[in-house]
Enzyme design. Structure first.
Site, PDB file in Angstrom:
ATOM      1  N   SER A 119     -10.348   0.686   3.300  1.00 31.50           N
ATOM      2  CA  SER A 119      -9.696   0.390   4.582  1.00 31.50           C
ATOM      3  C   SER A 119      -9.158   1.661   5.209  1.00 31.50           C
ATOM      4  CB  SER A 119      -8.530  -0.578   4.366  1.00 31.50           C
ATOM      5  OG  SER A 119      -9.015  -1.764   3.801  1.00 31.50           O
TER       6      SER A 119
ATOM      7  N   ARG B  44       0.821  -1.221   0.000  1.00 32.75           N
ATOM      8  CA  ARG B  44       0.000   0.000   0.000  1.00 32.75           C
ATOM      9  C   ARG B  44       0.853   1.269   0.000  1.00 32.75           C
ATOM     10  NH1 ARG B  44      -2.048  -3.742  -1.139  1.00 32.75           N
ATOM     11  NH2 ARG B  44      -3.781  -4.837  -0.169  1.00 32.75           N
TER      12      ARG B  44
ATOM     13  N   GLU C  20      -4.164   4.044   6.322  1.00 35.58           N
ATOM     14  CA  GLU C  20      -3.984   3.725   4.901  1.00 35.58           C
ATOM     15  C   GLU C  20      -4.571   4.853   4.055  1.00 35.58           C
ATOM     16  OE1 GLU C  20      -4.684  -0.314   3.593  1.00 35.58           O
ATOM     17  OE2 GLU C  20      -5.675   0.408   1.768  1.00 35.58           O
TER      18      GLU C  20
HETATM   19  C1  FAD Z   1     -15.564  -0.044  -0.953  1.00 36.92           C
HETATM   20  C2  FAD Z   1     -14.063   0.078  -1.100  1.00 36.92           C
HETATM   21  C3  FAD Z   1     -13.279  -1.061  -1.182  1.00 36.92           C
HETATM   22  C4  FAD Z   1     -11.900  -0.970  -1.306  1.00 36.92           C
HETATM   23  N1  FAD Z   1     -11.159  -2.105  -1.365  1.00 36.92           N
HETATM   24  C5  FAD Z   1      -9.819  -2.023  -1.518  1.00 36.92           C
HETATM   25  C6  FAD Z   1      -9.017  -3.216  -1.590  1.00 36.92           C
HETATM   26  O1  FAD Z   1      -9.499  -4.333  -1.558  1.00 36.92           O
HETATM   27  N2  FAD Z   1      -7.669  -3.069  -1.733  1.00 36.92           N
HETATM   28  C7  FAD Z   1      -7.071  -1.843  -1.799  1.00 36.92           C
HETATM   29  O2  FAD Z   1      -5.853  -1.783  -1.933  1.00 36.92           O
HETATM   30  N3  FAD Z   1      -7.811  -0.701  -1.726  1.00 36.92           N
HETATM   31  C8  FAD Z   1      -9.148  -0.763  -1.585  1.00 36.92           C
HETATM   32  N4  FAD Z   1      -9.886   0.389  -1.512  1.00 36.92           N
HETATM   33  C9  FAD Z   1      -9.209   1.701  -1.531  1.00 36.92           C
HETATM   34  C10 FAD Z   1      -9.075   2.333  -2.936  1.00 36.92           C
HETATM   35  O3  FAD Z   1     -10.126   1.886  -3.787  1.00 36.92           O
HETATM   36  C11 FAD Z   1      -7.737   2.014  -3.582  1.00 36.92           C
HETATM   37  O4  FAD Z   1      -6.659   2.529  -2.827  1.00 36.92           O
HETATM   38  C12 FAD Z   1      -7.648   2.599  -4.995  1.00 36.92           C
HETATM   39  O5  FAD Z   1      -6.526   2.107  -5.655  1.00 36.92           O
HETATM   40  C13 FAD Z   1      -7.611   4.128  -4.996  1.00 36.92           C
HETATM   41  O6  FAD Z   1      -7.758   4.522  -6.335  1.00 36.92           O
HETATM   42  P1  FAD Z   1      -8.378   5.931  -6.730  1.00 36.92           P
HETATM   43  O7  FAD Z   1      -8.221   6.088  -8.183  1.00 36.92           O
HETATM   44  O8  FAD Z   1      -9.763   6.066  -6.195  1.00 36.92           O
HETATM   45  O9  FAD Z   1      -7.387   6.908  -5.989  1.00 36.92           O
HETATM   46  P2  FAD Z   1      -7.791   8.099  -5.017  1.00 36.92           P
HETATM   47  O10 FAD Z   1      -8.481   7.525  -3.836  1.00 36.92           O
HETATM   48  O11 FAD Z   1      -8.459   9.167  -5.777  1.00 36.92           O
HETATM   49  O12 FAD Z   1      -6.346   8.607  -4.586  1.00 36.92           O
HETATM   50  C14 FAD Z   1      -5.562   7.825  -3.714  1.00 36.92           C
HETATM   51  C15 FAD Z   1      -4.129   8.365  -3.793  1.00 36.92           C
HETATM   52  O13 FAD Z   1      -3.636   8.095  -5.104  1.00 36.92           O
HETATM   53  C16 FAD Z   1      -3.207   9.295  -5.717  1.00 36.92           C
HETATM   54  N5  FAD Z   1      -3.515   9.198  -7.141  1.00 36.92           N
HETATM   55  C17 FAD Z   1      -4.730   8.963  -7.713  1.00 36.92           C
HETATM   56  N6  FAD Z   1      -4.596   8.937  -9.047  1.00 36.92           N
HETATM   57  C18 FAD Z   1      -3.284   9.169  -9.313  1.00 36.92           C
HETATM   58  C19 FAD Z   1      -2.531   9.291 -10.507  1.00 36.92           C
HETATM   59  N7  FAD Z   1      -3.083   9.195 -11.720  1.00 36.92           N
HETATM   60  N8  FAD Z   1      -1.194   9.538 -10.404  1.00 36.92           N
HETATM   61  C20 FAD Z   1      -0.601   9.669  -9.198  1.00 36.92           C
HETATM   62  N9  FAD Z   1      -1.269   9.567  -8.026  1.00 36.92           N
HETATM   63  C21 FAD Z   1      -2.595   9.320  -8.099  1.00 36.92           C
HETATM   64  C22 FAD Z   1      -4.001  10.400  -5.030  1.00 36.92           C
HETATM   65  O14 FAD Z   1      -3.346  11.658  -5.130  1.00 36.92           O
HETATM   66  C23 FAD Z   1      -4.046   9.881  -3.610  1.00 36.92           C
HETATM   67  O15 FAD Z   1      -2.836  10.204  -2.973  1.00 36.92           O
HETATM   68  C24 FAD Z   1     -11.291   0.312  -1.376  1.00 36.92           C
HETATM   69  C25 FAD Z   1     -12.079   1.470  -1.330  1.00 36.92           C
HETATM   70  C26 FAD Z   1     -13.459   1.362  -1.179  1.00 36.92           C
HETATM   71  C27 FAD Z   1     -14.287   2.622  -1.138  1.00 36.92           C
END
Ligand code: FAD
Length: 294
Positions: free
Chosen positions: A210, A161, A281
């Protein structure tokens, strides 16, 4: 240069649905527009914060003083060539998985219940069911105000992570190496994983995934908080999920302050009961670090 929107509430860009305004929001459609937005922020002395689906972000109630970037257009497109899935950093995992299945390419099924984008997956090295981004990523195109370069998972510093991506570095494109697999087998695996999620996690509620990283040791953070009796514990409009204690739900008009108060209480209780210091996280935007445990 992409048009800029002003004073857009982060609550609209995060899955938990909290967070105040960002002064500027850019929605670049290609690498040139992205680079130009990042240079503008640098020249104006503004921080940048890239948001994917906001599925792991908690943003300050009074907003963040940054240019927020959301990747769209070409930067959210997905294609397949020679067993490699190519996606824009803003492409959702759902669309990537759909395209992979249509092309008979497996290996990305683990991401079926991770509601984020390719770029967010790289930044977080997101993962589930024993796999994470480092298992499928070949390379990522990282764009900043200073230029662009392709980086391997090693150069991205992917760990549990965590990545070593710096502030102002945006994942604009990714390439995933997948393996041949029959679409019906991919579909069956995904159906099984989604059903398991629905049984155990609050998939139909507004959360940010999480809250804490799982500590080393046998007991996960969720089970630990459950044993602390925190399931259903509520502060303001935020509640520790009665279904899975590793999630905070926006139960009724929650604010970020409500979520933070729950995190502080959860850390205090985990330390008291188990002697463990839980590490968050969720990514903070415009927020100070949680107060140290005394
Ligand atoms: C219901 C639910 C279930 C989930 N289950 C999991 C799971 O099983 N495993 C897990 O690991 N996570 C899980 N997550 C957390 C989340 O979905 C992941 O961390 C996901 O990868 C975040 O992606 P995002 O595009 O929404 O990033 P965001 O939440 O928008 O951003 C997260 C971070 O990534 C950075 N970021 C986003 N896009 C970019 C980019 N293009 N370039 C550089 N940095 C960037 C942002 O600046 C921020 O720091 C879950 C979330 C929810 C709501």
């Amino acid at each position: 240069m992409t048009a800029l929107e002003r004073d857009v509430p982060l609550a609209r860009l995060t899955t938990i649905g909290t967070g105040g305004p960002a002064p500027l929001l850019a929605r670049p459609q290609n690498v040139a527009e992205l680079a130009s937005a990042l240079r503008l922020a640098r020249d104006e002395g503004l921080e940048t914060f890239v948001v994917g689906l906001g599925s792991n972000v908690l943003a300050a109630d009074d907003g963040i003083d940054a240019l927020v970037v959301r990747l769209e257009g070409e930067l959210a497109a997905v294609g397949v060539a020679d067993g490699v899935l190519e996606a824009g950093g803003g492409a959702t995992n759902a669309v990537c998985l759909h395209r992979a299945r249509a092309a008979g390419l497996g290996g990305f099924e683990f991401a079926c219940a991770i509601p984020g984008t390719a770029g967010g997956g790289v930044f977080m090295n997101a993962g589930a069911y024993g796999s994470d981004w480092s298992d499928v990523l070949v390379r990522a195109l990282v764009v900043s105000a200073d230029g662009e370069e392709w980086r391997t998972p090693e150069a991205l510093g992917l760990e549990y992570r965590h990545s070593a991506l710096g502030s102002g570095e945006v994942v604009a494109r990714v390439e995933y190496r997948l393996v041949l697999r029959a679409p019906q087998d991919i579909k069956a695996t995904v159906a099984d994983l989604i059903a398991r999620r629905k049984d155990t996690q609050p998939t139909n509620k507004r959360t940010f995934g999480s809250v804490f990283k799982n500590p080393t040791g046998e007991l996960g953070a969720g089970r630990m908080l459950e044993l602390c009796g925190l399931k259903g514990h509520r502060i303001g409009g935020a509640m520790i999920s009665p279904k899975h204690a590793h999630f905070i739900e926006n139960a009724d008009g929650a604010t970020t302050a409500d979520c933070l108060a729950l995190m502080v209480e959860a850390r205090r209780r985990a330390r008291e009961e188990f002697g463990v210091e839980l590490e968050r996280e969720v990514v903070f935007a415009g927020l100070p670090e949680l107060p140290p445990l005394t």
